[in-house]
Scaffold this active site. Sequence first.
Site, PDB file in Angstrom:
ATOM      1  CG  ASP A 232      40.378  29.534 -62.418  1.00  0.00           C
ATOM      2  OD1 ASP A 232      39.140  29.587 -62.299  1.00  0.00           O
ATOM      3  OD2 ASP A 232      40.914  29.426 -63.471  1.00  0.00           O
ATOM      4  CD  GLU A 300      36.986  26.909 -60.680  1.00  0.00           C
ATOM      5  OE1 GLU A 300      36.115  27.021 -61.439  1.00  0.00           O
ATOM      6  OE2 GLU A 300      38.039  26.811 -60.880  1.00  0.00           O
TER       7      GLU A 300
END
Length: 585
Positions: A232, A300
């Site tokens: 993330d 991401e």
Amino acid sequence: MDVIKVLVILLSVSLVEILGHNHQPKDQDAKNNWWQHEVFYQIYPRSFQDSNGDGIGDLQGITSRLQYFKDTGITAVWLSPIYESPMVDFGYDISNYTNIQPEYGTLEDFDVLIAKANELGIKVILDFVPNHSSNQHPWFLKSVAREPGYEDFYVWQNGSLLENGTRVPPNNWLSVFSGSAWEWNDERQQFYLRQFTFGQPDLNYRNPAVIQAMDDVMLFWLNKGIAGFRIDAVIYIYEDALLRDEPLSGTTDDPNVESYLNHIYTRNQPEDYLLLQHWRQLLDNYTASQGGPRRIMMTEGYATVAQLMEYYEDANGVQGPEFPFNFDFITEVNENSTAADFVFYIERWLIYMPHGHVANWVMGNHDNPRVASRFGVKSVDAMNMLLMTLPGIAITYNGEELGMTDYRNISWEDTVDQPACEAGRDSYQTISRDPERTPMQWSDELNAGFSTSNHTWLPVNPNYKDLNLRNQQQARQSHYKVYQSLLKLRQLPVLKNGSFIPDVVNSRVFAFKRELKGEHTLLTLLNVKNRTEQVDLTDFIDQPNRLSVLVVGVDSHHRVGDRLKAESIELAPFEGLVIQLNKRK
């Protein structure tokens, strides 16, 4: 240890290990290509399936639904964060990286999930959140107290004190969620960096002890049997060591919103790439030592296409993640886009992507409105046809296979998304992510079959009575059945290895061919506008051909097996078709 020494450590580890990696046998490389044409299905655990009636999805609920993936044709899932957390940002604020959030279950529940997934041939990817922890993490509490070894685990700075007693942060950096990125801590008498909410202090990766701690976390979960990580917010991990003010963007006059600054010192710093290369080698080394399929890493981060390509590999060919997420279908195209827009952004990724790597396409996720709400409910099947017939990897967010829609009428009282709560009653609806996170719609039973509770953590979309999996499984034609047929089609060699040749038919219609020697050519044809189109493809496809329809949408007047004439194909508004070209002998 200063930044130069940290960089040297990371780079030296990467270069030594890469030299070894390059000498892997070719048969081992072939064994590890399982991910290159995979469909990764994102599960938002809190909203997927509640097993104990508390209104919150959990691990046992996911385990109970694994057969669904087997029946659908999904062989890889990735779970949004399940770690122990105060839930300020619903799991992206982690207080223990090696334990499960109690409302989701236990480590034993996770072991059962992995065992069942393995039995069904389903790989499990975990979300990994390295940029920040929770402010309730023991590391942070020790850092606040300046305990030896933890003094510099986070990014601390003094700031300044004005004559009137006002405390001023160290620089002008802004949080993603608006306002200063610096939070004052009374106990330590310093500011800490938090690029997200106040409860998510940024870890200090210029401290080698932090890197080692995160390496240990990765190894813990790899030993649990996962197939890799989705990492993330990778673009935020490092910041400028000199803490320089960021320049104004010139796009807004509001000094509190993220877009007020041009974020050249807080995103996509050179050290980000080195850290990910280090983790790539950790995963590759683990695979080499433990055997089995390659453990992979996908990342991401919203960035320019040029910046994203460096995550694949750097200028020297040093490998990073297997792939950085491609969000172009979320950020660059929408219901107003033309056919040429779609083709431009598809080709842009393929052209920029370094040779030898694999493309990926993200159609939706838990942070953005759903496909049916962004492109329109009539576009669901066409968008899934596009996703599934492009070269490379497809990413599906749970519920998109059913055409689930956002529930925009969630009340202020039921709103739980932290940024929306901070925005207040008058503004919450414009920024809340709750509408795309509502529970999975399994059936027309209580709470859409998600939970037996009288109150679910987010309200179920009221349209579940009609829009649910059971109805779509029983219907003659449905979004789910279209999705399922596309998964079966993806097993064809032409979709795994075929070339990609696009054509903008007109401003409303585009097509692309997938070609592979010895295989039938496949043609995907999409109308992205709300008007019927009559198209002539004779200049695009080789003649003579017979065109056979393979996949149609739920509202199409075409049927699977229909023969079409290249010079006259009718497409309804927002219709997509997948067609096979059969050459006459």
